[in-house]
Scaffold this motif. Structure first.
Motif, PDB file in Angstrom:
ATOM      1  N   VAL A  46      14.373   5.090  -7.314  1.00  0.00           N
ATOM      2  CA  VAL A  46      13.733   3.773  -7.399  1.00  0.00           C
ATOM      3  C   VAL A  46      13.401   3.292  -5.989  1.00  0.00           C
ATOM      4  N   LEU A  47      12.227   2.681  -5.838  1.00  0.00           N
ATOM      5  CA  LEU A  47      11.820   2.077  -4.567  1.00  0.00           C
ATOM      6  C   LEU A  47      11.997   0.564  -4.660  1.00  0.00           C
ATOM      7  N   ILE A  48      12.665  -0.010  -3.661  1.00  0.00           N
ATOM      8  CA  ILE A  48      12.911  -1.452  -3.618  1.00  0.00           C
ATOM      9  C   ILE A  48      12.112  -2.027  -2.452  1.00  0.00           C
ATOM     10  N   VAL A  49      11.219  -2.951  -2.740  1.00  0.00           N
ATOM     11  CA  VAL A  49      10.394  -3.583  -1.716  1.00  0.00           C
ATOM     12  C   VAL A  49      10.879  -5.016  -1.536  1.00  0.00           C
ATOM     13  N   LEU A  50      11.337  -5.335  -0.321  1.00  0.00           N
ATOM     14  CA  LEU A  50      11.858  -6.661   0.004  1.00  0.00           C
ATOM     15  C   LEU A  50      10.929  -7.278   1.044  1.00  0.00           C
TER      16      LEU A  50
ATOM     17  N   GLU B  94       0.836  -1.206   0.000  1.00  0.00           N
ATOM     18  CA  GLU B  94       0.000   0.000   0.000  1.00  0.00           C
ATOM     19  C   GLU B  94       0.869   1.254   0.000  1.00  0.00           C
ATOM     20  N   VAL B  95       1.866   1.290   0.892  1.00  0.00           N
ATOM     21  CA  VAL B  95       2.754   2.458   0.950  1.00  0.00           C
ATOM     22  C   VAL B  95       3.505   2.622  -0.361  1.00  0.00           C
ATOM     23  N   ALA B  96       3.991   1.511  -0.908  1.00  0.00           N
ATOM     24  CA  ALA B  96       4.758   1.572  -2.155  1.00  0.00           C
ATOM     25  C   ALA B  96       3.928   2.166  -3.283  1.00  0.00           C
ATOM     26  N   HIS B  97       2.676   1.774  -3.399  1.00  0.00           N
ATOM     27  CA  HIS B  97       1.821   2.323  -4.454  1.00  0.00           C
ATOM     28  C   HIS B  97       1.550   3.818  -4.221  1.00  0.00           C
ATOM     29  N   GLN B  98       1.412   4.206  -2.952  1.00  0.00           N
ATOM     30  CA  GLN B  98       1.168   5.618  -2.672  1.00  0.00           C
ATOM     31  C   GLN B  98       2.343   6.496  -3.081  1.00  0.00           C
ATOM     32  N   LEU B  99       3.566   5.967  -2.948  1.00  0.00           N
ATOM     33  CA  LEU B  99       4.760   6.776  -3.185  1.00  0.00           C
ATOM     34  C   LEU B  99       5.335   6.632  -4.586  1.00  0.00           C
ATOM     35  N   ALA B 100       4.907   5.604  -5.318  1.00  0.00           N
ATOM     36  CA  ALA B 100       5.591   5.230  -6.557  1.00  0.00           C
ATOM     37  C   ALA B 100       5.707   6.385  -7.538  1.00  0.00           C
ATOM     38  N   ASP B 101       4.602   6.946  -7.944  1.00  0.00           N
ATOM     39  CA  ASP B 101       4.630   7.931  -9.026  1.00  0.00           C
ATOM     40  C   ASP B 101       5.289   9.242  -8.630  1.00  0.00           C
ATOM     41  N   THR B 102       4.976   9.729  -7.431  1.00  0.00           N
ATOM     42  CA  THR B 102       5.453  11.057  -7.059  1.00  0.00           C
ATOM     43  C   THR B 102       6.881  11.062  -6.541  1.00  0.00           C
ATOM     44  N   HIS B 103       7.286  10.010  -5.819  1.00  0.00           N
ATOM     45  CA  HIS B 103       8.597  10.027  -5.166  1.00  0.00           C
ATOM     46  C   HIS B 103       9.603   9.044  -5.757  1.00  0.00           C
ATOM     47  N   PHE B 104       9.139   8.005  -6.407  1.00  0.00           N
ATOM     48  CA  PHE B 104      10.051   7.023  -7.005  1.00  0.00           C
ATOM     49  C   PHE B 104       9.615   6.729  -8.446  1.00  0.00           C
ATOM     50  N   PRO B 105       9.664   7.753  -9.296  1.00  0.00           N
ATOM     51  CA  PRO B 105       9.114   7.597 -10.652  1.00  0.00           C
ATOM     52  C   PRO B 105       9.977   6.769 -11.587  1.00  0.00           C
ATOM     53  N   ASP B 106      11.228   6.475 -11.178  1.00  0.00           N
ATOM     54  CA  ASP B 106      12.111   5.728 -12.082  1.00  0.00           C
ATOM     55  C   ASP B 106      11.958   4.221 -11.943  1.00  0.00           C
ATOM     56  N   GLY B 107      11.035   3.766 -11.092  1.00  0.00           N
ATOM     57  CA  GLY B 107      10.757   2.336 -11.031  1.00  0.00           C
ATOM     58  C   GLY B 107      10.598   1.817  -9.629  1.00  0.00           C
ATOM     59  N   GLN B 108      10.009   0.617  -9.560  1.00  0.00           N
ATOM     60  CA  GLN B 108       9.843  -0.064  -8.279  1.00  0.00           C
ATOM     61  C   GLN B 108      10.194  -1.531  -8.478  1.00  0.00           C
ATOM     62  N   LEU B 109      11.122  -2.003  -7.679  1.00  0.00           N
ATOM     63  CA  LEU B 109      11.557  -3.398  -7.721  1.00  0.00           C
ATOM     64  C   LEU B 109      10.970  -4.130  -6.520  1.00  0.00           C
TER      65      LEU B 109
END
Length: 958
Positions: free
Chosen positions: A390-394, A323-338
């Motif tokens: 980029v946001l990395i979710v582990l 949920e947090v990752a989707h909230q932040l993806a576009d505005t704060h980590f626009p270069d990708g999410q792993l």
């Protein structure tokens, strides 16, 4: 509110910067003193916090103690920096939505919260970096606002503001460029070029550098009169750099085909991955957790933000992370999410080298080019992310070593980890604990998954489901899945199924969803000692579980009992709810985890094992209660001891835990009933009655007589049914001492006489002394009643001789047993009654001897009681001045003991003394205080008597 400069300001700043989050004591010490704290650092921090609590009280903010430090509880929007950050983030979203004017207004409002430099006047090396970061965030927001306002044509009014900013920040080229544009558009071309020349000279002189692309582009635009400077779209880029303040037209959308955002859209270079799983559609709650996670990921400017979500199985860590990752993806980590599931709770966790291979492939590295060596893969990974956001979710990480190679080096990136283990060793990480849902949030989840009508139709059953599932999100989703699969089931039907604890985990299973499996994976990693500790802890029912209890249950004598519980805490199968006075952890089971522990208890132990464990646990309580009484009374006094087996916690631990025995009782009072209950359940008869006896004086002194009555009534039937004569005699003595108002005098006399007969036959001398003293006290009271009701003189004389004889026998027995407390109590009773019957010399001699014995015990309450008795005796002899001194000394003791009832009584009596001294005016404030104290403890009849005394005195003091 003014906070004094120095340590208090530093501590408050550290707490406010982490508002509603725990700040460790070690961090506060580091913040105040750096690497050279004094030996008294912790004490000084406590003093600071005590003062801050008083200062903050009018504001509604509270400083809460929570392991391993303190938390400032206040609305997040009550802190200027949080308001600023919230408004900046909202403005960023408005910019993405094309609402530039609204964003500019919001950024200007955000800037208004600043009243000077960040953390001005706070001298702390540890906070200096934070201040720098905050200043950078502020000026970046200002630059963004200026760019927007220039694009909106507000240049005329911006010139003074930007000029002041340039003077304050002479090396920020973005500000110089914006000032040039504002001047040019205001018809001041020459001044715009002078700004460039001044900036160039300063950069060369101070840094030996030439202006950067943005400033050079602005100069070229001014020199050529570029259309971009006027806001027209025909010349938007000068020498490859966007001119600040230029209005750009959006690129036309692709027609007729779907398009995945790529690096051209997001400002990166090379292929980019967008791997986040689908967010949970019915996600609810977790607002505070989400805010804390966002802060951990976004607040760092010069390093990677790392947030670790911790929690027990089924608490919703993965869903919250996504949920947090989707909230932040576009505005704060626009270069990708792993994203990668590290599978810590499965048999084969994913190795870091394999995760790196997957990430490199997702980032466009061909498989043959991926290095074989893990370190080389990590280096290539960091290189590819160096200029990206980029946001990395582990998800489901096992250890720090599994995560460390996966951390990027770019400050623009973030890492979000979920784990059951406490991954506190990740550099710069913030660990955020997820607890079960609140009741309202649990009901919201049920409403969203079952349908609002179904929940509204059975509100009581819905609430029962929330409690039966322990408010665990996974358990609630399992319940919803079962009910949705059987629409004909009422909610109450499933509540009935869950009522049987032995089947509850079986019922909380549906398809691939199962709660037991998650807990079993964590349990399976335990060594034999941890597994046995976990299972035996399932025996206990109390609201909290002290760490020493685990040691008692498994019969382990290690010096730090919490070493036994830490493995359970690490995988969130046991919660930490505090720290006791000895520094050991205090725990609590989540209800469904307790059910799982009892399943393991049945598998691992026999009936004999369980009974022996409970006996040790109850024996540990007896050891602690006996030691608390010894410290309070100056010895093992005023209690009938029995043969119940003890278990001794570590001596060092007991010494620290019971440094303040009254405070220990206050912290553990609610645990006493469950202890007696488990002794009753396992038929530990001697432990049952001794637990009541050992807790009686502590409870009496604190006024918890209803608690004492409750414990007495639990134990008495078991002791009676077992024919335990010593136990019943001990309970009779307790009841007649602390609960005498429950019985009439005839019943009490019969009970005490029978108890004394049993104790004489058993040869228990201490018990005989206690009962004789209590019986004498009862008989003296009856004599007073007999005087009022017309008993014959012969009858009164016989009872009086018998009562004094009981006192004499009790004194002899107490002396033989070395019980000083029993002696002073008996002497006080005897002396008081002698004075009442005219033997003033004999009575005062008894009272003086009682005072000597009370002084020898060091028991302040005993000293206060005897001082009061001596004072009243002296008052009866007409020695008002001496009586005043005695009562004043007694008052000092009860005030120090924080005993409002004792204070009220002595104040009333001291007022009487002042009247006898002819000092009626001095009695008025004493009686007023007495009246107020009686009111505080709800002694209405006593309060009314003092009111009457005040009224009668009024004419004399007018």
């Amino acid at each position: 509110m003014r906070v004094p400069p120095g340590r208090q300001q530093i501590v408050l700043a550290a707490l406010a910067l982490s508002i509603n989050r725990v700040v460790s004591t070690d961090h506060l010490i580091e913040t105040v003193w750096g690497g050279d704290p004094p030996d008294t650092a912790r004490t000084q921090i406590q003093i600071c916090l005590s003062r801050l609590r008083r200062l903050l009280e009018p504001t509604g903010a509270r400083v809460v103690t929570q392991s391993p430090g303190y938390r400032l509880d206040a609305p997040a929007d009550g802190i200027d920096v949080r308001r600023f950050e919230t408004q900046v983030r909202t403005a960023e979203r408005l910019i993405m939505e094309g609402q530039d004017a609204e964003a500019a207004d919001l950024l200007r409002a955000a800037d208004a919260w600043w009243r000077g430099p960040a953390l001005a006047g706070i001298d702390s090396d540890a906070l200096r970096g934070t201040a720098t970061r905050l200043e950078e965030e502020r000026i970046s927001a200002v630059e963004t606002r200026l760019r927007i306002e220039l694009a909106l044509g507000r240049h005329d009014r911006l010139v003074p503001e930007i000029t002041a900013l340039v003077q304050a920040h002479p090396l920020r080229e973005a500000l110089q460029a914006r000032l040039m544009i504002a001047l040019y558009r205001s018809g001041r071309q020459t001044e715009a070029l002078e700004v460039y020349r001044t900036a160039r000279r300063r950069l060369a002189d101070d840094l030996g550098l030439e202006p950067g692309p943005e400033l050079r582009a602005a100069e070229q635009a001014v020199l050529t009169g570029s259309a971009a400077l006027t806001g027209t779209p025909d010349d938007q880029h000068i020498t490859g750099a966007a001119v600040p303040g230029a209005v750009t037209e959006p690129a036309p959308a692709d027609q007729g085909e779907d398009r995945t955002p790529g690096p051209a859209d997001r400002g990166g270079s090379g292929p980019t991955a967008f791997q986040l799983p689908t967010a949970t559609a019915d996600f609810v709650g977790r607002e505070e957790t989400i805010a804390a996670t966002r802060g951990a990921l976004l607040d760092r400017v010069d390093s990677v933000g790392v947030a670790v979500l911790l929690g027990r199985p089924g608490v919703g860590k993965s869903a919250t992370a996504v949920e947090v990752a989707h909230q932040l993806a576009d505005t704060h980590f626009p270069d990708g999410q792993l994203y990668c599931d590290l599978r810590a709770t499965q048999q084969a966790p994913v190795a870091p080298a394999e995760v790196l291979r997957r990430f490199l492939r997702a980032l466009g590295v061909p498989n043959p080019v991926v290095p074989v060596d893990e370190d080389e893969r990590a280096a290539m990974f960091r290189g590819l992310l160096a200029d990206r956001r980029v946001l990395i979710v582990l998800d489901d990480a096992a250890t720090e070593s599994q995560v460390l190679p996966l951390l990027p080096g770019s400050a623009g990136c973030g890492v979000l980890v979920t784990s059951r283990a406490r991954l506190t060793g990740l550099p710069g990480s913030s660990c955020i604990e997820l607890d079960v849902l609140t009741v309202p949030t649990a009901l919201r989840l049920l409403a969203q998954t079952l349908g609002r009508d179904r929940v509204d139709n059975e509100p009581e059953a819905a609430l029962a489901l929330a409690h039966a599932t322990g408010r665990l999100p996974l358990a609630l989703r399992i319940v919803a899945a079962r009910l949705n699969a059987r629409t004909h089931w009422p909610l109450a039907g499933l509540v009935n199924r869950l009522a049987d604890e032995r089947r509850r985990l079986d019922e909380l299973s549906h398809g691939d969803l199962t709660l037991r499996a998650g807990m079993a994976l964590a349990y399976d990693g335990f060594d034999p000692t941890a597994a046995r500790t976990f299972a035996l802890l399932g025996l206990l029912e109390g609201p909290t579980i002290p760490a020493w209890a685990a040691a008692a249950l498994v019969d382990d004598d290690r010096p730090f009992p919490s070493d036994l519980t830490e493995p359970l805490v690490d995988v969130h199968l046991l919660d930490v709810v505090g720290v006791d006075a000895a520094g050991e952890t205090v725990h609590r089971f989540q209800e469904l985890v307790r059910v799982f522990a009892r399943e393991k208890l049945a598998e691992l132990t026999t009936d004999a094992d369980r009974r022996a464990a409970v006996e040790r646990f109850c024996g540990g309580w007896l050891t602690l209660l006996a030691e608390a009484n010894r410290r309070l009374l100056g010895g093992d006094h005023l209690q009938i001891a029995g043969p119940a087996r003890r278990w001794d916690p570590p001596a060092r631990f007991v010494e620290q835990l019971l440094a303040d025995p009254v405070a220990w009782l206050e912290s553990e009072r609610n645990a006493l009933r469950p202890v007696v209950e488990i002794a009753v359940r396992y038929g530990l008869v001697d432990h049952c009655w001794e637990l009541v006896v050992r807790s009686a004086i502590l409870l009496e002194r604190r006024g918890y007589l209803s608690d004492l009555a409750d414990l007495h009534d639990l134990a008495a039937p078991v002791v009676q049914d077992a024919g335990n004569r010593l136990g019943m005699a001990a309970l009779v003595e307790v009841a007649n001492s602390g609960l005498r108002d429950r019985y009439d005098t005839g019943t009490r006399r019969r009970q005490l006489t029978a108890a004394l007969r049993d104790l004489e036959e058993l040869g228990h001398r201490e018990g005989q002394a206690l009962v004789r003293r209590e019986l004498a006290h009862l008989m003296f009271g009856e004599l007073t009643t007999a005087d009022a009701t017309g008993a014959s003189a012969a009858e009164r004389m016989a009872d009086e001789r018998a009562a004094f004889e009981l006192c004499a026998q009790a004194l002899a027995d107490f002396a033989a047993e070395g019980d000083r407390a029993g002696q002073w109590r008996t002497l006080m009773l005897q002396g008081r009654e002698r004075v009442r019957r005219g033997d003033h010399d004999g009575g005062r001699a008894d009272l003086r001897r009682a005072l000597e014995l009370a002084d020898g015990t060091g028991d302040r309450r005993a000293i206060a009681q005897v001082l009061r008795a001596v004072g009243l005796a002296e008052l009866a002899d007409g020695l008002a001045d001496s009586a005043a001194d005695r009562l004043t000394a007694a008052l000092d003791h009860v005030v120090a003991l924080r005993d409002p009832l004792g204070e009220a009584i002595i104040l009333q009596e001291l007022g009487v003394v002042r009247v006898r001294q002819g000092r009626s005016a001095d009695a008025v404030p004493l009686w007023r205080r007495s009246r107020d104290r009686f009111g505080e403890v709800r002694q209405d009849s006593a309060r009314a008597r003092v009111e009457a005394q005040l009224a009668a005195l009024a004419p004399a003091t007018d």
